[in-house]
Design a protein around this motif. Structure first.
Motif, short mmCIF file in Angstrom:
data_model
loop_
_atom_site.label_atom_id
_atom_site.label_comp_id
_atom_site.label_asym_id
_atom_site.label_seq_id
_atom_site.Cartn_x
_atom_site.Cartn_y
_atom_site.Cartn_z
N LEU A 103 11.91 8.43 12.11
CA LEU A 103 10.71 8.14 12.88
C LEU A 103 10.61 6.64 13.11
CD1 LEU A 103 8.03 10.28 11.06
CD2 LEU A 103 8.67 10.50 13.44
N LEU A 104 10.34 6.24 14.33
CA LEU A 104 10.04 4.84 14.64
C LEU A 104 8.54 4.76 14.83
CD1 LEU A 104 12.85 4.01 17.21
CD2 LEU A 104 12.79 3.49 14.78
N ILE A 105 7.86 4.02 13.97
CA ILE A 105 6.40 3.96 13.99
C ILE A 105 5.95 2.54 14.31
CG2 ILE A 105 4.29 4.30 12.67
CD1 ILE A 105 5.92 6.23 10.88
N ASN A 106 5.28 2.40 15.44
CA ASN A 106 4.69 1.12 15.80
C ASN A 106 3.34 1.04 15.08
OD1 ASN A 106 3.58 -1.15 16.93
ND2 ASN A 106 3.88 -0.52 19.04
N ALA A 107 3.23 0.13 14.13
CA ALA A 107 2.02 0.02 13.30
C ALA A 107 0.87 -0.68 14.01
CB ALA A 107 2.36 -0.73 12.01
N THR A 108 1.11 -1.21 15.19
CA THR A 108 0.07 -1.93 15.92
C THR A 108 -1.13 -1.01 16.16
OG1 THR A 108 1.75 -3.26 17.04
CG2 THR A 108 -0.44 -3.24 18.02
N GLY A 109 -2.29 -1.42 15.66
CA GLY A 109 -3.52 -0.68 15.87
C GLY A 109 -3.69 0.57 15.01
N LYS A 110 -2.80 0.80 14.06
CA LYS A 110 -2.89 1.99 13.21
C LYS A 110 -3.34 1.61 11.80
CE LYS A 110 0.60 4.69 15.63
NZ LYS A 110 0.77 3.75 16.71
N THR A 111 -4.11 2.50 11.21
CA THR A 111 -4.53 2.32 9.82
C THR A 111 -3.44 2.85 8.90
OG1 THR A 111 -5.57 4.50 9.66
CG2 THR A 111 -6.95 2.68 10.48
N LEU A 112 -3.56 2.53 7.62
CA LEU A 112 -2.64 3.05 6.62
C LEU A 112 -2.65 4.58 6.63
CD1 LEU A 112 -0.76 2.79 4.14
CD2 LEU A 112 -2.83 2.60 2.75
N GLU A 113 -3.83 5.16 6.74
CA GLU A 113 -3.96 6.62 6.74
C GLU A 113 -3.27 7.24 7.95
OE1 GLU A 113 -6.51 4.48 6.06
OE2 GLU A 113 -6.53 4.91 3.91
N GLU A 114 -3.38 6.61 9.11
CA GLU A 114 -2.72 7.13 10.31
C GLU A 114 -1.20 7.07 10.16
OE1 GLU A 114 -5.89 6.13 13.85
OE2 GLU A 114 -4.75 4.46 13.00
N ILE A 115 -0.71 5.97 9.61
CA ILE A 115 0.73 5.81 9.41
C ILE A 115 1.23 6.83 8.40
CG2 ILE A 115 2.51 4.26 8.46
CD1 ILE A 115 0.87 1.95 9.79
N ASN A 126 0.82 -1.21 0.00
CA ASN A 126 0.00 0.00 0.00
C ASN A 126 0.86 1.26 0.00
OD1 ASN A 126 -2.64 -1.06 -0.09
ND2 ASN A 126 -2.53 -1.58 2.08
N LEU A 127 1.93 1.27 0.77
CA LEU A 127 2.82 2.43 0.79
C LEU A 127 3.51 2.61 -0.56
CD1 LEU A 127 4.32 2.11 4.38
CD2 LEU A 127 2.79 3.92 3.56
N LYS A 128 3.94 1.49 -1.16
CA LYS A 128 4.55 1.57 -2.49
C LYS A 128 3.58 2.15 -3.51
CE LYS A 128 8.09 -2.01 -2.52
NZ LYS A 128 8.51 -3.29 -3.13
N SER A 129 2.32 1.71 -3.45
CA SER A 129 1.32 2.19 -4.41
C SER A 129 1.02 3.68 -4.22
CB SER A 129 0.03 1.38 -4.30
OG SER A 129 -0.68 1.69 -3.13
N ARG A 130 1.35 4.21 -3.05
CA ARG A 130 1.15 5.64 -2.78
C ARG A 130 2.40 6.46 -3.06
NH1 ARG A 130 -3.24 6.70 1.79
NH2 ARG A 130 -4.71 5.07 1.23
N GLY A 131 3.43 5.80 -3.61
CA GLY A 131 4.61 6.53 -4.05
C GLY A 131 5.80 6.53 -3.12
N TYR A 132 5.77 5.75 -2.07
CA TYR A 132 6.90 5.67 -1.15
C TYR A 132 7.91 4.64 -1.65
CZ TYR A 132 3.85 8.19 2.04
OH TYR A 132 3.04 9.13 2.60
N GLU A 133 9.19 4.89 -1.35
CA GLU A 133 10.22 3.88 -1.57
C GLU A 133 10.25 3.04 -0.31
OE1 GLU A 133 14.45 4.57 -2.83
OE2 GLU A 133 13.54 6.40 -3.62
N VAL A 134 9.98 1.75 -0.43
CA VAL A 134 9.86 0.90 0.76
C VAL A 134 10.90 -0.20 0.71
CG1 VAL A 134 8.31 -0.49 2.17
CG2 VAL A 134 7.39 1.40 0.81
N TYR A 135 11.63 -0.35 1.81
CA TYR A 135 12.70 -1.35 1.92
C TYR A 135 12.41 -2.27 3.10
CZ TYR A 135 15.15 2.10 -0.90
OH TYR A 135 15.50 2.99 -1.88
#
Length: 94
Positions: free
Chosen positions: A68-80, A17-26
């Motif tokens: 940024l260290l982001i704990n994805a637990t309980g977060k939506t794509l939009e929140e992240i 999902n992040l890649k489809s929104r234009g982010y470089e994801v590793y």
């Protein structure tokens, strides 16, 4: 400018999902210079914490390389995505 993100293995839907929104994801193990690291944690243990530079290692930390260290637990794509783009987390105590 495209944001570079490292993500914990196993978060494939979020990665795609992040890649489809234009982010470089590793993958988090690729040791790329990134702006954010996304992981899942239960609040007690943080995976890969040994990979991050700690304050007591003796390294100079004034390198303008904030991550940024982001704990994805309980977060939506939009929140992240909001956190990534605004470099802003919600308050710890409400």
């Amino acid at each position: 400018m495209m944001k570079k993100i490292a993500i914990q293995k196993g978060l494939d839907d979020l990665k795609n999902n992040l890649k489809s929104r234009g982010y470089e994801v590793y993958d988090i193990n690729e040791n790329k210079e990134v702006e954010a690291i996304i992981y899942m944690a239960d609040g007690y243990s943080i995976p890969y914490i040994d990979s991050f530079i700690s304050m007591d290692t003796g390294f100079e930390i004034n390198r303008n390389k904030d991550v940024l260290l982001i704990n994805a637990t309980g977060k939506t794509l939009e929140e992240i995505e909001y956190i990534i783009n605004n470099k802003l987390y919600s308050p710890l105590f409400e």
